[in-house]
Design a protein around this motif. Structure first.
Motif, short mmCIF file in Angstrom:
data_model
loop_
_atom_site.label_atom_id
_atom_site.label_comp_id
_atom_site.label_asym_id
_atom_site.label_seq_id
_atom_site.Cartn_x
_atom_site.Cartn_y
_atom_site.Cartn_z
N ARG A 131 -3.02 11.07 17.45
CA ARG A 131 -3.01 9.63 17.77
C ARG A 131 -3.00 8.83 16.48
O ARG A 131 -2.27 7.83 16.36
N LEU A 132 -3.82 9.21 15.47
CA LEU A 132 -3.86 8.49 14.20
C LEU A 132 -2.50 8.55 13.51
O LEU A 132 -2.03 7.54 12.96
N LEU A 133 -1.89 9.70 13.52
CA LEU A 133 -0.56 9.83 12.92
C LEU A 133 0.45 8.95 13.63
O LEU A 133 1.34 8.35 13.00
N GLU A 134 0.30 8.83 14.93
CA GLU A 134 1.24 7.99 15.69
C GLU A 134 1.06 6.53 15.30
O GLU A 134 2.05 5.80 15.10
N GLU A 135 -0.24 6.11 15.21
CA GLU A 135 -0.47 4.72 14.82
C GLU A 135 0.04 4.48 13.42
O GLU A 135 0.63 3.41 13.12
N GLU A 136 -0.19 5.43 12.53
CA GLU A 136 0.30 5.29 11.15
C GLU A 136 1.81 5.17 11.13
O GLU A 136 2.37 4.35 10.40
N THR A 137 2.45 5.94 11.94
CA THR A 137 3.91 5.87 11.99
C THR A 137 4.37 4.51 12.49
O THR A 137 5.35 3.93 11.98
N ALA A 138 3.67 3.95 13.50
CA ALA A 138 4.04 2.62 14.03
C ALA A 138 3.86 1.55 12.95
O ALA A 138 4.71 0.66 12.77
N GLN A 177 -7.75 2.24 5.88
CA GLN A 177 -8.78 2.61 6.84
C GLN A 177 -8.33 3.80 7.71
O GLN A 177 -9.09 4.71 7.99
N LEU A 178 -7.05 3.74 8.09
CA LEU A 178 -6.50 4.85 8.90
C LEU A 178 -6.49 6.15 8.10
O LEU A 178 -6.74 7.25 8.64
N GLU A 179 -6.22 5.99 6.77
CA GLU A 179 -6.21 7.18 5.93
C GLU A 179 -7.61 7.78 5.86
O GLU A 179 -7.81 8.99 5.94
N LEU A 180 -8.60 6.85 5.76
CA LEU A 180 -9.97 7.35 5.73
C LEU A 180 -10.32 8.05 7.04
O LEU A 180 -10.94 9.12 7.07
N ARG A 217 -8.23 9.41 9.02
CA ARG A 217 -7.48 10.66 9.10
C ARG A 217 -8.18 11.74 8.29
O ARG A 217 -8.28 12.91 8.72
N LYS A 218 -8.69 11.34 7.10
CA LYS A 218 -9.40 12.33 6.27
C LYS A 218 -10.64 12.82 6.98
O LYS A 218 -10.96 14.01 6.95
N GLU A 219 -11.37 11.83 7.63
CA GLU A 219 -12.53 12.24 8.39
C GLU A 219 -12.14 13.21 9.50
O GLU A 219 -12.84 14.20 9.76
N ALA A 220 -11.01 12.87 10.15
CA ALA A 220 -10.54 13.77 11.23
C ALA A 220 -10.18 15.15 10.67
O ALA A 220 -10.47 16.18 11.29
N LEU A 221 -9.58 15.16 9.46
CA LEU A 221 -9.23 16.44 8.84
C LEU A 221 -10.48 17.21 8.48
O LEU A 221 -10.53 18.43 8.63
N GLU A 222 -11.50 16.45 7.99
CA GLU A 222 -12.75 17.13 7.66
C GLU A 222 -13.36 17.73 8.91
O GLU A 222 -13.83 18.86 8.92
N GLN A 223 -13.35 16.89 9.99
CA GLN A 223 -13.85 17.44 11.27
C GLN A 223 -13.02 18.66 11.70
O GLN A 223 -13.57 19.64 12.22
N TYR A 224 -11.70 18.54 11.48
CA TYR A 224 -10.81 19.68 11.83
C TYR A 224 -11.15 20.92 11.03
O TYR A 224 -11.19 22.04 11.56
N GLU A 225 -11.47 20.71 9.72
CA GLU A 225 -11.81 21.85 8.88
C GLU A 225 -13.11 22.47 9.34
O GLU A 225 -13.26 23.70 9.37
N GLU A 226 -14.08 21.58 9.73
CA GLU A 226 -15.33 22.12 10.23
C GLU A 226 -15.11 22.93 11.50
O GLU A 226 -15.65 24.02 11.66
N VAL A 227 -14.30 22.33 12.38
CA VAL A 227 -14.00 23.06 13.63
C VAL A 227 -13.27 24.38 13.33
O VAL A 227 -13.52 25.43 13.95
#
Length: 559
Positions: A425-432, A478-481, A483-493
């Motif tokens: 979803r974040l990538l989609e918003e970033e793309t828009a 803000q979206l980048e931040l 996204r990074k948080e999401a990536l960090e969460q992804y890495e944790e997962v």
């Protein structure tokens, strides 16, 4: 050579009463002259122009004499002969009569014996059988018989006529010649009564198979008449009359002849000889000497056939005997071989029996040992069964723990899916946002091209848009931040997922170590993917970076 053949042909035609054709002889030898063995030699001419025309009304003695003249000079040796040339000729003719019907002509010992007996009887001497038997034995060891010239040498040497003068031997040969060759059955002086004058005259009578000829004397030069004999003729004895004794009568169809013999013995001999001749004529039989010769020949052929059959049977018996001997020898060898095999088999049987006994003893010992081992193994297997059941219980416990680990892994995968959807979803918003920024950038460039009058207004709008752009950039940051948080969460997962996967792998190794009773569920692929709001991205991270660089380049150009 043609002249000699013409002379010979003329003489043959004269003797055989055949008309001579000298032109045919010259025509026959017109092309070549290769001798009697060639196709145009003398023998074909002799067969075609002379012998085929013979009717049988010729003097056989003269024919034999001419043949004798042709061959005697070359083959006859006169140095040691005790007989005359005439007697040698008669012996040669007798040889041709008694010889076998095969070439080269020979006279067999049986016929030699018959001829010598006839000559000996004609001489009035006794037959020396023992002497001839010795001669026959010596003859059989070297050859089958004698040739004509050897027979002449035998008779002319006087080996079987010792003590006899030449005249006696000559008379004996002549008598045998007359009987065998001239078919003279009987001859001698008797008185004959004339038919016209009724007087008695001495005549030399010669009895042949179908005729009685009478001559003035025994030299046969002056023939006075013939008495033709047939089956209707008969002979009767007459009583003495008119001073004549020993009378007998010969009755024929047309004439009757009165004959007076010299004594009663001669009378009886003549009556018996004539009656025998008439009987032969009635029966159609040949003369006695010819019939006897035929019987001797048939007997020899029969004996030869019997001898050949006997030899064949002897050979068959010998072959059968040899085969029997071979069979017996084979049977003996087979029996010996069978005895040897039996002894060998008996020996092997005893040896096998001993071996079986030893083996049986060893088997018993081995069976006892095996039984002990089996009891030990049963005890060991019982212990192993207890251990196995213990391992099964442990594996069941491990299975429960593994199921719990799998539930944890499933929950981690669900959390990973939630993070992936958020990142998408974040990538989609970033793309828009990026699309909107690009749109603004394009509008900004279009605005630059407007007139100077509108430039200030556009500048104001630009400032407003830059402010808006800064706000958008802040939002983008803000979206980048986020996204990074999401990536960090992804890495944790992801770490949690790897931890769960490692736990699963360790459980899997434990299960495989415990004889593979449970097949573990493996996690999916761990390769990193770009996540958008709509799921996995359709482009890679490198493509996304390339788009960012392109957008920044366009933005710098527009400023």
């Amino acid at each position: 050579m043609l002249g000699d053949q013409q002379v010979l042909s003329h003489n043959l035609c004269t003797v055989l009463n055949v008309p001579h054709d000298p032109v045919a002889l010259e025509e026959h030898f017109r092309d070549d002259d290769e001798g009697p063995v060639s196709n145009q030699g003398y023998m074909p001419y002799l067969n075609k122009f002379i012998l085929e025309k013979v009717q049988g009304n010729f003097d056989k003695v003269e024919f034999n004499r001419m043949c004798w003249t042709l061959c005697a000079k070359k083959n006859l040796s006169k140095s040691h002969l005790l007989i005359s040339d005439e007697d040698a000729f008669k012996v040669w003719v007798i040889f041709n009569f008694l010889s076998e019907d095969k070439y080269p002509l020979i006279i067999v010992p049986e016929e030699i014996e018959y001829l010598l007996k006839k000559i000996t009887e004609a001489m009035g001497a006794g037959w020396q059988q023992e002497q001839f038997d010795h001669y026959k034995i010596a003859l059989n060891t070297s050859r089958e018989g004698l040739s004509a010239w050897e027979l002449i040498d035998l008779i002319g040497s006087g080996q079987f006529s010792k003590g006899m003068d030449r005249q006696t031997v000559s008379m004996a040969i002549n008598e045998v010649f007359n009987e065998l060759i001239l078919d003279v059955l009987k001859q001698g002086y008797m008185l004959k009564k004339g038919h016209k004058r009724k007087n008695w005259m001495e005549r030399w009578f010669v009895l042949k198979p179908n005729i009685i000829s009478y001559y003035v004397s025994e030299d046969l030069k002056d023939k006075k008449g013939d008495i033709i004999l047939d089956g209707n003729c008969c002979v009767e004895a007459l009583p003495d009359k008119d001073g004549k004794k020993c009378l007998f009568l010969i009755k024929c169809l047309d004439k009757t002849f009165e004959i007076s013999a010299s004594d009663k013995k001669k009378k009886q001999e003549w009556i018996q000889a004539i009656q025998s001749t008439v009987s032969l004529l009635r029966a159609g039989s040949p003369p006695p000497h010819k019939e006897a010769r035929q019987k001797r020949k048939e007997l020899r052929q029969k004996l030869l056939a019997e001898q050949e059959e006997l030899e064949r049977q002897m050979k068959e018996l010998q072959a059968a005997n040899e085969n029997k001997q071979k069979e017996l020898e084979t049977v003996r060898k087979q029996l010996e071989a069978a005895a040897a095999r039996a002894a060998e088999e008996e020996k092997k049987r005893l040896q096998t029996q001993v071996e079986l006994q030893d083996r049986f003893s060893l088997e018993l010992e081995r069976e006892k040992m095996v039984r002990q081992k089996m009891e030990e193994q049963v005890a060991q297997k019982s212990s192993e069964l207890e251990q196995y059941l213990q391992r099964v219980r442990e594996l069941e416990e491990m299975y429960k723990q593994l199921q719990e680990a799998l539930e944890d892994e499933k929950q981690a995968r669900q959390d990973e899916e939630t993070v992936r959807k958020l990142q998408a979803r974040l990538l989609e918003e970033e793309t828009a946002k990026r699309a909107e920024l690009e749109k603004w950038h394009l509008q900004q460039q279009q605005t630059i091209q407007m007139t100077e009058a509108e430039k200030q207004e556009l500048e104001n709008q630009r400032m407003m848009k830059e402010q808006a752009l800064q706000v958008a950039m802040e939002q983008l940051k803000q979206l980048e931040l986020e996204r990074k948080e999401a990536l960090e969460q992804y890495e944790e997962v992801k770490k949690k997922l790897e931890t769960a996967a490692n736990n699963t792998k360790s459980w899997k190794d434990k299960v495989a170590h415990h004889e593979g009773l449970i097949r573990l569920i493996e996690p999916g692929s761990k390769n990193p993917h770009l996540i958008t709001n709509w799921g996995p991205a359709a482009f890679t991270e490198a493509e996304l970076e390339e788009r960012q660089r392109s957008w920044k380049g366009k933005k710098a150009t527009s400023e």
